[in-house]
Design a protein around this motif. Structure first.
Motif, PDB file in Angstrom:
ATOM      1  N   THR A 321     -32.809 -36.086  22.318  1.00  0.00           N
ATOM      2  CA  THR A 321     -32.139 -36.019  23.789  1.00  0.00           C
ATOM      3  C   THR A 321     -33.177 -37.833  24.532  1.00  0.00           C
ATOM      4  O   THR A 321     -34.519 -37.577  24.094  1.00  0.00           O
ATOM      5  N   VAL A 322     -31.982 -38.405  25.261  1.00  0.00           N
ATOM      6  CA  VAL A 322     -32.552 -40.036  25.953  1.00  0.00           C
ATOM      7  C   VAL A 322     -32.217 -39.164  26.649  1.00  0.00           C
ATOM      8  O   VAL A 322     -30.437 -39.590  27.021  1.00  0.00           O
ATOM      9  N   ARG A 323     -32.922 -39.283  28.025  1.00  0.00           N
ATOM     10  CA  ARG A 323     -32.698 -39.199  29.309  1.00  0.00           C
ATOM     11  C   ARG A 323     -32.502 -40.254  30.017  1.00  0.00           C
ATOM     12  O   ARG A 323     -33.811 -41.248  30.066  1.00  0.00           O
ATOM     13  N   ILE A 324     -31.822 -40.665  30.652  1.00  0.00           N
ATOM     14  CA  ILE A 324     -31.496 -42.203  31.459  1.00  0.00           C
ATOM     15  C   ILE A 324     -30.678 -41.955  33.158  1.00  0.00           C
ATOM     16  O   ILE A 324     -30.540 -41.057  33.062  1.00  0.00           O
ATOM     17  N   ALA A 325     -31.282 -43.367  33.278  1.00  0.00           N
ATOM     18  CA  ALA A 325     -31.187 -43.681  35.258  1.00  0.00           C
ATOM     19  C   ALA A 325     -29.991 -43.951  35.254  1.00  0.00           C
ATOM     20  O   ALA A 325     -29.970 -45.377  34.826  1.00  0.00           O
ATOM     21  N   SER A 326     -29.257 -43.724  34.884  1.00  0.00           N
ATOM     22  CA  SER A 326     -27.876 -44.253  35.414  1.00  0.00           C
ATOM     23  C   SER A 326     -26.509 -43.545  35.399  1.00  0.00           C
ATOM     24  O   SER A 326     -26.803 -41.894  35.829  1.00  0.00           O
ATOM     25  N   GLY A 327     -25.335 -43.879  35.722  1.00  0.00           N
ATOM     26  CA  GLY A 327     -24.053 -42.872  35.904  1.00  0.00           C
ATOM     27  C   GLY A 327     -23.713 -42.581  34.726  1.00  0.00           C
ATOM     28  O   GLY A 327     -23.916 -42.444  34.036  1.00  0.00           O
ATOM     29  N   HIS A 328     -22.547 -41.802  35.073  1.00  0.00           N
ATOM     30  CA  HIS A 328     -21.485 -41.532  34.032  1.00  0.00           C
ATOM     31  C   HIS A 328     -20.928 -42.112  33.044  1.00  0.00           C
ATOM     32  O   HIS A 328     -21.730 -42.109  31.466  1.00  0.00           O
ATOM     33  N   ASP A 329     -21.190 -43.260  32.473  1.00  0.00           N
ATOM     34  CA  ASP A 329     -20.243 -44.895  31.969  1.00  0.00           C
ATOM     35  C   ASP A 329     -20.805 -44.901  31.523  1.00  0.00           C
ATOM     36  O   ASP A 329     -21.448 -46.341  31.338  1.00  0.00           O
ATOM     37  N   ILE A 330     -22.358 -45.040  30.748  1.00  0.00           N
ATOM     38  CA  ILE A 330     -23.359 -45.475  30.811  1.00  0.00           C
ATOM     39  C   ILE A 330     -23.015 -46.021  29.285  1.00  0.00           C
ATOM     40  O   ILE A 330     -24.164 -47.607  29.758  1.00  0.00           O
ATOM     41  N   HIS A 331     -22.133 -46.342  28.209  1.00  0.00           N
ATOM     42  CA  HIS A 331     -22.225 -47.296  27.869  1.00  0.00           C
ATOM     43  C   HIS A 331     -21.837 -48.642  28.452  1.00  0.00           C
ATOM     44  O   HIS A 331     -21.687 -49.689  28.132  1.00  0.00           O
ATOM     45  N   TYR A 332     -20.729 -48.622  29.644  1.00  0.00           N
ATOM     46  CA  TYR A 332     -20.736 -49.698  30.731  1.00  0.00           C
ATOM     47  C   TYR A 332     -21.554 -49.889  31.768  1.00  0.00           C
ATOM     48  O   TYR A 332     -21.579 -51.036  31.468  1.00  0.00           O
ATOM     49  N   GLU A 333     -22.505 -48.808  31.957  1.00  0.00           N
ATOM     50  CA  GLU A 333     -23.865 -49.619  32.656  1.00  0.00           C
ATOM     51  C   GLU A 333     -25.186 -50.052  32.111  1.00  0.00           C
ATOM     52  O   GLU A 333     -25.408 -50.677  32.499  1.00  0.00           O
ATOM     53  N   HIS A 334     -25.362 -49.800  30.714  1.00  0.00           N
ATOM     54  CA  HIS A 334     -26.338 -49.357  30.188  1.00  0.00           C
ATOM     55  C   HIS A 334     -25.513 -49.838  28.809  1.00  0.00           C
ATOM     56  O   HIS A 334     -26.246 -49.372  27.964  1.00  0.00           O
ATOM     57  N   PRO A 335     -24.885 -51.235  28.890  1.00  0.00           N
ATOM     58  CA  PRO A 335     -24.447 -51.269  26.792  1.00  0.00           C
ATOM     59  C   PRO A 335     -25.058 -51.057  26.148  1.00  0.00           C
ATOM     60  O   PRO A 335     -25.622 -50.769  24.846  1.00  0.00           O
ATOM     61  N   ALA A 336     -26.868 -51.777  26.213  1.00  0.00           N
ATOM     62  CA  ALA A 336     -27.935 -52.200  25.161  1.00  0.00           C
ATOM     63  C   ALA A 336     -28.482 -50.094  24.504  1.00  0.00           C
ATOM     64  O   ALA A 336     -28.798 -50.194  23.763  1.00  0.00           O
ATOM     65  N   ALA A 337     -28.676 -49.540  25.908  1.00  0.00           N
ATOM     66  CA  ALA A 337     -28.996 -48.754  25.670  1.00  0.00           C
ATOM     67  C   ALA A 337     -27.669 -47.926  25.327  1.00  0.00           C
ATOM     68  O   ALA A 337     -28.864 -46.819  24.082  1.00  0.00           O
ATOM     69  N   PHE A 338     -27.103 -47.738  24.704  1.00  0.00           N
ATOM     70  CA  PHE A 338     -26.209 -46.951  24.162  1.00  0.00           C
ATOM     71  C   PHE A 338     -25.733 -47.709  22.571  1.00  0.00           C
ATOM     72  O   PHE A 338     -26.188 -46.594  21.677  1.00  0.00           O
ATOM     73  N   ILE A 339     -25.559 -48.916  22.741  1.00  0.00           N
ATOM     74  CA  ILE A 339     -26.297 -49.461  21.388  1.00  0.00           C
ATOM     75  C   ILE A 339     -27.364 -48.812  20.437  1.00  0.00           C
ATOM     76  O   ILE A 339     -27.369 -48.848  19.464  1.00  0.00           O
ATOM     77  N   GLU A 340     -28.099 -48.454  21.425  1.00  0.00           N
ATOM     78  CA  GLU A 340     -29.626 -48.538  20.850  1.00  0.00           C
ATOM     79  C   GLU A 340     -29.458 -46.955  20.876  1.00  0.00           C
ATOM     80  O   GLU A 340     -29.688 -46.284  18.900  1.00  0.00           O
ATOM     81  N   ALA A 341     -28.554 -46.286  21.086  1.00  0.00           N
ATOM     82  CA  ALA A 341     -28.766 -44.728  20.819  1.00  0.00           C
ATOM     83  C   ALA A 341     -27.757 -44.405  19.386  1.00  0.00           C
ATOM     84  O   ALA A 341     -28.297 -43.988  18.903  1.00  0.00           O
ATOM     85  N   VAL A 342     -26.863 -45.515  19.700  1.00  0.00           N
ATOM     86  CA  VAL A 342     -25.369 -45.895  17.730  1.00  0.00           C
ATOM     87  C   VAL A 342     -26.688 -45.783  17.035  1.00  0.00           C
ATOM     88  O   VAL A 342     -26.410 -44.928  15.796  1.00  0.00           O
ATOM     89  N   ASP A 343     -27.475 -46.860  17.210  1.00  0.00           N
ATOM     90  CA  ASP A 343     -28.299 -47.205  16.114  1.00  0.00           C
ATOM     91  C   ASP A 343     -29.424 -46.088  15.609  1.00  0.00           C
ATOM     92  O   ASP A 343     -29.326 -46.159  14.351  1.00  0.00           O
ATOM     93  N   ARG A 344     -29.639 -45.954  16.234  1.00  0.00           N
ATOM     94  CA  ARG A 344     -30.505 -44.476  16.361  1.00  0.00           C
ATOM     95  C   ARG A 344     -30.337 -43.303  15.519  1.00  0.00           C
ATOM     96  O   ARG A 344     -30.827 -42.803  14.386  1.00  0.00           O
ATOM     97  N   ALA A 345     -29.214 -43.269  16.085  1.00  0.00           N
ATOM     98  CA  ALA A 345     -28.585 -42.007  15.400  1.00  0.00           C
ATOM     99  C   ALA A 345     -28.379 -42.158  14.102  1.00  0.00           C
ATOM    100  O   ALA A 345     -28.501 -41.089  13.554  1.00  0.00           O
ATOM    101  N   CYS A 346     -27.017 -43.127  13.611  1.00  0.00           N
ATOM    102  CA  CYS A 346     -27.035 -43.839  12.440  1.00  0.00           C
ATOM    103  C   CYS A 346     -28.250 -43.852  10.806  1.00  0.00           C
ATOM    104  O   CYS A 346     -28.332 -43.659  10.074  1.00  0.00           O
TER     105      CYS A 346
END
Length: 351
Positions: A321-346
């Protein structure tokens, strides 16, 4: 003369700032989509079980990645991250049924039917192992896909899905939640009336969110009516309202409100289905949970509660689990954090 010069400079700077503000509101989203297309994304269609599935496919630069948008959006919602993802993955971003150019057919508006269509899509279009990520209701669909295509799904990213806060009973638990008040009850009201035939206009007039803005709601509704009259077939943009405030309406012109009605009626997914699918997920999973917030009236301003999140974590075997200070659309508000999550899972999957 000096004072006059300073005043003139201030006016000029203010004018430039206003022009930038209006330009971003009107064209910022469009420019993101143009950048995605320039990165090599082509829009395509396939028929699955007699229904059109519209999708965008990027260049083949790595492992396959399937992206599933949230409610009232479409594949272009991922435009802010598509160019960067395309550098490392072979990305497939789809339109869910009831959205964009995919089939608008209420008979297909359940998590299971949409999920099965995507399993078939993966077999016929992707043709091999793939990671899957979904936002909001798309995250629940992504979990369904991972649970029912265990042989091929290598990694899963759950981007703030409303798990255990998605049926009518769950969403109305005291003190209630934002999406029930601002989304499903408003859209149900739209479907029950015949005075206003434009969902964006009706939403602007009845939005719970805009009602929190004091006397600004009538003005937003007025601007929405004017914009829709001038551009009835386009995506909604408002010059004087911050784009993020009205972004949820941007794709309303391509959205079937009967999709939301399935949530209002409780036919889209059940609590037991949610638990069963999570227990069946076998791949490494990254769960992106936006911060849990409550309004002054006690309404849950989040996809789900901390207690719901703990239940998700307890059911998914390999959940990070990664908890993040963000609104609902995380990939839009924090694209780097979202891409990092994809990379991490892969990476955890060895993909």
């Amino acid at each position: 003369m000096v004072v006059a010069g300073i005043v003139a400079a201030v006016i000029a700077v203010g004018g430039i700032a206003l022009a930038v503000y209006v330009d971003n509101n009107r064209y910022g989203e469009e420019r993101l989509i143009e950048k995605a297309r320039a990165a090599g994304f082509d829009e395509k269609r396939i028929e699955i079980d007699g229904a059109t599935v519209n999708f965008a496919e990027g260049p083949d630069n790595g492992p396959a990645l399937l992206l599933i948008h949230g409610q009232s959006m479409q594949w272009e919602d991922y435009a802010s991250v598509l160019p960067d993802l395309a550098a490392s993955y072979h990305v497939f971003a789809i339109d869910c049924f009831g959205h964009g150019e995919s089939a608008h057919d209420p008979a297909r508006y359940t998590c299971a039917i949409q999920g099965q269509a995507l399993v078939t899509f993966a077999r016929e279009v992707i043709g091999g192992p793939y990671a899957v990520s979904g936002l909001s209701s798309g995250g629940i669909i992504a979990a369904w896909v991972a649970a029912h295509d265990v042989e091929h799904v290598t990694a899963l990213v759950l981007e703030d899905p409303p798990l255990f806060h998605v049926t009518p009973d769950e969403m109305q638990k005291d003190p209630g939640c934002f999406v029930w008040l601002d989304g499903f009850t408003v859209i149900h009201g739209f479907l029950e009336q015949d005075e206003t035939d434009d969902l964006a206009v009706y939403y602007a007039e009845h939005s719970y969110l805009f009602s929190q803005f004091g006397g600004l709601q009538p003005k937003i509704a007025e601007w929405t009516r004017s914009e829709r009259a001038a551009n009835p077939d386009g995506h909604l943009v408002l010059s004087w309202v911050p784009h993020d405030w009205v972004r949820g309406m941007y794709f309303y012109d391509d959205f079937d409100p009967r999709f939301s009605e399935a949530f209002y009626q409780g036919t889209w997914v059940s609590e037991d289905e949610q638990a069963d699918m999570l227990e069946s997920v076998a791949c490494p999973t990254v769960y992106l949970k936006a911060e849990t917030q409550y309004g002054k009236d006690g309404v849950l301003y989040a996809a789900n509660s901390d207690e719901d999140a703990e239940r998700v974590e307890s059911l998914v075997r390999e959940c990070e689990t990664v908890r993040i200070a963000s609104g609902h659309d995380i990939h839009y508000e924090h694209p780097a954090a979202f891409i990092e999550a994809v990379d991490r899972a892969c990476e955890r999957a060895g993909a």
